[in-house]
Design a protein around this motif. Sequence first.
Motif, PDB file in Angstrom:
ATOM      1  N   SER A  59     -26.613  35.889  10.627  1.00 44.48           N
ATOM      2  CA  SER A  59     -28.026  35.752  11.506  1.00 44.48           C
ATOM      3  C   SER A  59     -28.308  36.760  12.728  1.00 44.48           C
ATOM      4  O   SER A  59     -27.270  37.510  12.691  1.00 44.48           O
ATOM      5  CB  SER A  59     -27.132  34.237  11.867  1.00 44.48           C
ATOM      6  OG  SER A  59     -27.166  33.195  10.956  1.00 44.48           O
TER       7      SER A  59
ATOM      8  N   GLN B  52     -25.028  31.694  20.053  1.00 46.74           N
ATOM      9  CA  GLN B  52     -25.242  29.437  20.157  1.00 46.74           C
ATOM     10  C   GLN B  52     -24.466  28.848  19.071  1.00 46.74           C
ATOM     11  O   GLN B  52     -23.836  28.215  18.899  1.00 46.74           O
ATOM     12  CB  GLN B  52     -26.311  29.670  19.491  1.00 46.74           C
ATOM     13  CG  GLN B  52     -27.858  29.429  20.880  1.00 46.74           C
ATOM     14  CD  GLN B  52     -28.933  29.411  20.685  1.00 46.74           C
ATOM     15  OE1 GLN B  52     -29.311  28.743  19.438  1.00 46.74           O
ATOM     16  NE2 GLN B  52     -30.249  29.206  21.019  1.00 46.74           N
TER      17      GLN B  52
ATOM     18  N   HIS C  43     -36.344  19.631   7.669  1.00 43.56           N
ATOM     19  CA  HIS C  43     -36.876  21.386   8.319  1.00 43.56           C
ATOM     20  C   HIS C  43     -37.951  21.610   6.946  1.00 43.56           C
ATOM     21  O   HIS C  43     -38.306  20.948   5.841  1.00 43.56           O
ATOM     22  CB  HIS C  43     -35.688  21.713   7.587  1.00 43.56           C
ATOM     23  CG  HIS C  43     -35.066  22.427   5.916  1.00 43.56           C
ATOM     24  ND1 HIS C  43     -35.810  22.735   6.057  1.00 43.56           N
ATOM     25  CD2 HIS C  43     -33.469  21.750   6.088  1.00 43.56           C
ATOM     26  CE1 HIS C  43     -34.746  23.040   4.451  1.00 43.56           C
ATOM     27  NE2 HIS C  43     -33.934  22.250   4.796  1.00 43.56           N
TER      28      HIS C  43
ATOM     29  N   TYR D 192     -28.701  33.334  17.666  1.00 39.37           N
ATOM     30  CA  TYR D 192     -28.588  32.301  16.621  1.00 39.37           C
ATOM     31  C   TYR D 192     -26.715  32.862  16.747  1.00 39.37           C
ATOM     32  O   TYR D 192     -26.084  31.342  16.733  1.00 39.37           O
ATOM     33  CB  TYR D 192     -28.856  32.291  14.741  1.00 39.37           C
ATOM     34  CG  TYR D 192     -30.158  31.129  15.408  1.00 39.37           C
ATOM     35  CD1 TYR D 192     -30.314  30.592  15.420  1.00 39.37           C
ATOM     36  CD2 TYR D 192     -30.752  32.731  14.697  1.00 39.37           C
ATOM     37  CE1 TYR D 192     -31.660  29.964  15.076  1.00 39.37           C
ATOM     38  CE2 TYR D 192     -32.645  32.490  14.567  1.00 39.37           C
ATOM     39  CZ  TYR D 192     -33.200  31.133  15.455  1.00 39.37           C
ATOM     40  OH  TYR D 192     -33.984  30.648  15.630  1.00 39.37           O
TER      41      TYR D 192
ATOM     42  N   ASP E   1     -27.693  20.870   6.736  1.00 37.32           N
ATOM     43  CA  ASP E   1     -28.360  19.950   7.649  1.00 37.32           C
ATOM     44  C   ASP E   1     -28.103  18.607   6.896  1.00 37.32           C
ATOM     45  O   ASP E   1     -28.301  17.606   7.524  1.00 37.32           O
ATOM     46  CB  ASP E   1     -29.569  19.838   6.527  1.00 37.32           C
ATOM     47  CG  ASP E   1     -30.688  21.604   6.365  1.00 37.32           C
ATOM     48  OD1 ASP E   1     -30.858  21.499   7.220  1.00 37.32           O
ATOM     49  OD2 ASP E   1     -30.807  22.212   5.817  1.00 37.32           O
TER      50      ASP E   1
ATOM     51  N   ARG F  96     -35.232  13.561  14.162  1.00 35.01           N
ATOM     52  CA  ARG F  96     -34.830  14.219  15.826  1.00 35.01           C
ATOM     53  C   ARG F  96     -34.230  12.893  17.041  1.00 35.01           C
ATOM     54  O   ARG F  96     -33.734  13.317  18.125  1.00 35.01           O
ATOM     55  CB  ARG F  96     -36.712  14.478  16.760  1.00 35.01           C
ATOM     56  CG  ARG F  96     -37.680  15.507  16.021  1.00 35.01           C
ATOM     57  CD  ARG F  96     -38.221  15.777  17.356  1.00 35.01           C
ATOM     58  NE  ARG F  96     -39.302  16.741  16.684  1.00 35.01           N
ATOM     59  CZ  ARG F  96     -40.717  16.120  15.841  1.00 35.01           C
ATOM     60  NH1 ARG F  96     -41.186  15.498  16.229  1.00 35.01           N
ATOM     61  NH2 ARG F  96     -41.366  17.202  15.177  1.00 35.01           N
TER      62      ARG F  96
ATOM     63  N   ASN G 290     -29.378  31.384  10.878  1.00 37.01           N
ATOM     64  CA  ASN G 290     -30.318  31.645  11.568  1.00 37.01           C
ATOM     65  C   ASN G 290     -31.371  29.549  11.561  1.00 37.01           C
ATOM     66  O   ASN G 290     -32.179  29.465  11.198  1.00 37.01           O
ATOM     67  CB  ASN G 290     -31.433  32.233  11.251  1.00 37.01           C
ATOM     68  CG  ASN G 290     -31.389  33.986  11.045  1.00 37.01           C
ATOM     69  OD1 ASN G 290     -30.364  34.475  11.414  1.00 37.01           O
ATOM     70  ND2 ASN G 290     -32.074  34.906  10.827  1.00 37.01           N
ATOM     71  N   ARG G 291     -30.525  28.836  11.613  1.00 34.13           N
ATOM     72  CA  ARG G 291     -30.631  27.283  11.479  1.00 34.13           C
ATOM     73  C   ARG G 291     -30.525  26.666  13.611  1.00 34.13           C
ATOM     74  O   ARG G 291     -29.406  27.424  13.759  1.00 34.13           O
ATOM     75  CB  ARG G 291     -29.753  26.377  10.738  1.00 34.13           C
ATOM     76  CG  ARG G 291     -29.912  27.248   9.247  1.00 34.13           C
ATOM     77  CD  ARG G 291     -31.188  26.785   9.373  1.00 34.13           C
ATOM     78  NE  ARG G 291     -32.168  25.626   9.113  1.00 34.13           N
ATOM     79  CZ  ARG G 291     -32.073  25.241   7.743  1.00 34.13           C
ATOM     80  NH1 ARG G 291     -31.069  25.338   7.098  1.00 34.13           N
ATOM     81  NH2 ARG G 291     -32.815  23.880   7.567  1.00 34.13           N
ATOM     82  N   ASP G 292     -31.189  26.122  13.985  1.00 33.59           N
ATOM     83  CA  ASP G 292     -31.617  25.307  15.137  1.00 33.59           C
ATOM     84  C   ASP G 292     -29.704  24.768  15.410  1.00 33.59           C
ATOM     85  O   ASP G 292     -29.461  23.994  14.432  1.00 33.59           O
ATOM     86  CB  ASP G 292     -32.061  24.482  15.702  1.00 33.59           C
ATOM     87  CG  ASP G 292     -32.080  23.758  14.639  1.00 33.59           C
ATOM     88  OD1 ASP G 292     -32.014  22.369  15.357  1.00 33.59           O
ATOM     89  OD2 ASP G 292     -32.460  23.257  13.511  1.00 33.59           O
ATOM     90  N   ILE G 293     -29.275  25.182  16.430  1.00 32.44           N
ATOM     91  CA  ILE G 293     -27.919  24.579  16.460  1.00 32.44           C
ATOM     92  C   ILE G 293     -27.855  23.094  16.831  1.00 32.44           C
ATOM     93  O   ILE G 293     -26.919  22.413  16.556  1.00 32.44           O
ATOM     94  CB  ILE G 293     -27.812  24.833  19.024  1.00 32.44           C
ATOM     95  CG1 ILE G 293     -26.188  25.052  18.291  1.00 32.44           C
ATOM     96  CG2 ILE G 293     -27.835  24.454  19.157  1.00 32.44           C
ATOM     97  CD1 ILE G 293     -25.511  26.415  17.288  1.00 32.44           C
ATOM     98  N   GLN G 294     -28.441  22.220  16.811  1.00 27.36           N
ATOM     99  CA  GLN G 294     -28.699  20.773  17.536  1.00 27.36           C
ATOM    100  C   GLN G 294     -28.349  20.526  15.454  1.00 27.36           C
ATOM    101  O   GLN G 294     -27.727  19.614  15.733  1.00 27.36           O
ATOM    102  CB  GLN G 294     -30.328  20.213  17.698  1.00 27.36           C
ATOM    103  CG  GLN G 294     -29.778  18.682  17.848  1.00 27.36           C
ATOM    104  CD  GLN G 294     -28.867  17.965  18.507  1.00 27.36           C
ATOM    105  OE1 GLN G 294     -28.612  18.844  20.290  1.00 27.36           O
ATOM    106  NE2 GLN G 294     -27.810  17.424  18.374  1.00 27.36           N
ATOM    107  N   ARG G 295     -29.092  20.400  14.596  1.00 27.63           N
ATOM    108  CA  ARG G 295     -28.446  20.328  13.333  1.00 27.63           C
ATOM    109  C   ARG G 295     -27.137  20.789  13.128  1.00 27.63           C
ATOM    110  O   ARG G 295     -26.551  20.040  12.084  1.00 27.63           O
ATOM    111  CB  ARG G 295     -29.592  20.806  12.320  1.00 27.63           C
ATOM    112  CG  ARG G 295     -29.385  22.387  11.475  1.00 27.63           C
ATOM    113  CD  ARG G 295     -30.594  22.461  10.989  1.00 27.63           C
ATOM    114  NE  ARG G 295     -31.228  22.112  11.621  1.00 27.63           N
ATOM    115  CZ  ARG G 295     -32.681  21.243  10.765  1.00 27.63           C
ATOM    116  NH1 ARG G 295     -32.534  20.591   9.432  1.00 27.63           N
ATOM    117  NH2 ARG G 295     -33.799  21.182  11.410  1.00 27.63           N
TER     118      ARG G 295
END
Length: 360
Positions: free
Chosen positions: A40, A47, A202, A44, A94, A128, A10-15
Amino acid sequence: MFSIIYPYRNRDIQRVKNSLESLEKQTSKNFEVYFVNYGSDKIYTKQVEDLLVKYSSVKYSYLYTEQQPWNKSKAINSVLKSLESGYFFVADIDMIFHLNFIKKALKLLRNNEAYYFQVGFLSEEESRTTKNFKDYTIKFKSNEKATGLTLCSVESAKAIGGFDEFYHFWGSEDTDFHIRLKNAGGHVNFYNKEVLMLHQWHETYRNKEVKTLSKSLQVSGIVQFNHFYLKKAAQEKRTVINNENFGKTQSKKDYEKLVEHKKNNIKLISNKQVEIDYFLFKELPCLEPGLHTFKIYEAVEKSLKSVIKRKLKKSNTKYYSLKTINDKLLFHIINFYSNYHYNYSISEDLKSIRLVINKL
């Protein structure tokens, strides 16, 4: 072979993309990547699976643990148990890697030597941005107390049973692993000659912890509990942990059985203290083999007599809050039932808890 293991949930796809892209740019290509999706949420999972199509060399696995607490140790062990030899590195989604990370890590490989690495932490604003590694501004650097990101031989790790699967949610499994390596005669080294990894910002687990019940599985005080367990591990000079089934989680078939059983054969349990205590200390330990579904709900006696007694504080009936029940029940699962097949969920309206468990 040098294997990189990503435990993920469950971590955002960009990272995720930032981290994988930094591995694509490595000057040395002598490594393989294992990406472990530890149950997840569906959004998520979709993605990350769409993203990984672009990285065909990444070996992807999905574990059916969506309705179980996060367990980084099991995620790592699920890959470790399949490796026959060589070395592995526990990555973090990360991380942004220096383009010479693999090249320099390969030079450190020794059978009885493990390494963990200093990390440069980025601010929220800096995280970012997209830059070359050398152009990022580091907010602060980790020290030897930050024990994640371990490089180790497969042989040494398997000799001590891998990572201790007792640890759930967040904290201490990496330090525990280092302690047991040392107790077994190994050497653990902190590499801080240069920064080879950057950590994308994060919110920390502690900051996300809430004091009320939420859909996100949490247990109050789990960080402190894990630290105490770690302290005991050091005092008792533990080495080998887990059993021959380390790294094993329930299969898709097992998971689907639990989901199907969840719909019927439900035993209702109120939040009265006496009912919950009986359930935890008598009923759960004595379950017959097979599938069982329990729904714990808020029950308040609504008769006029009961209302008056409560207002006058003369009622003998005591209740636990669902948050207290959640913490007690998840602690029981972690301690006594973590190797069972089970699903644990909290209703959308936060008024009930459901446990489906298969006693084999």
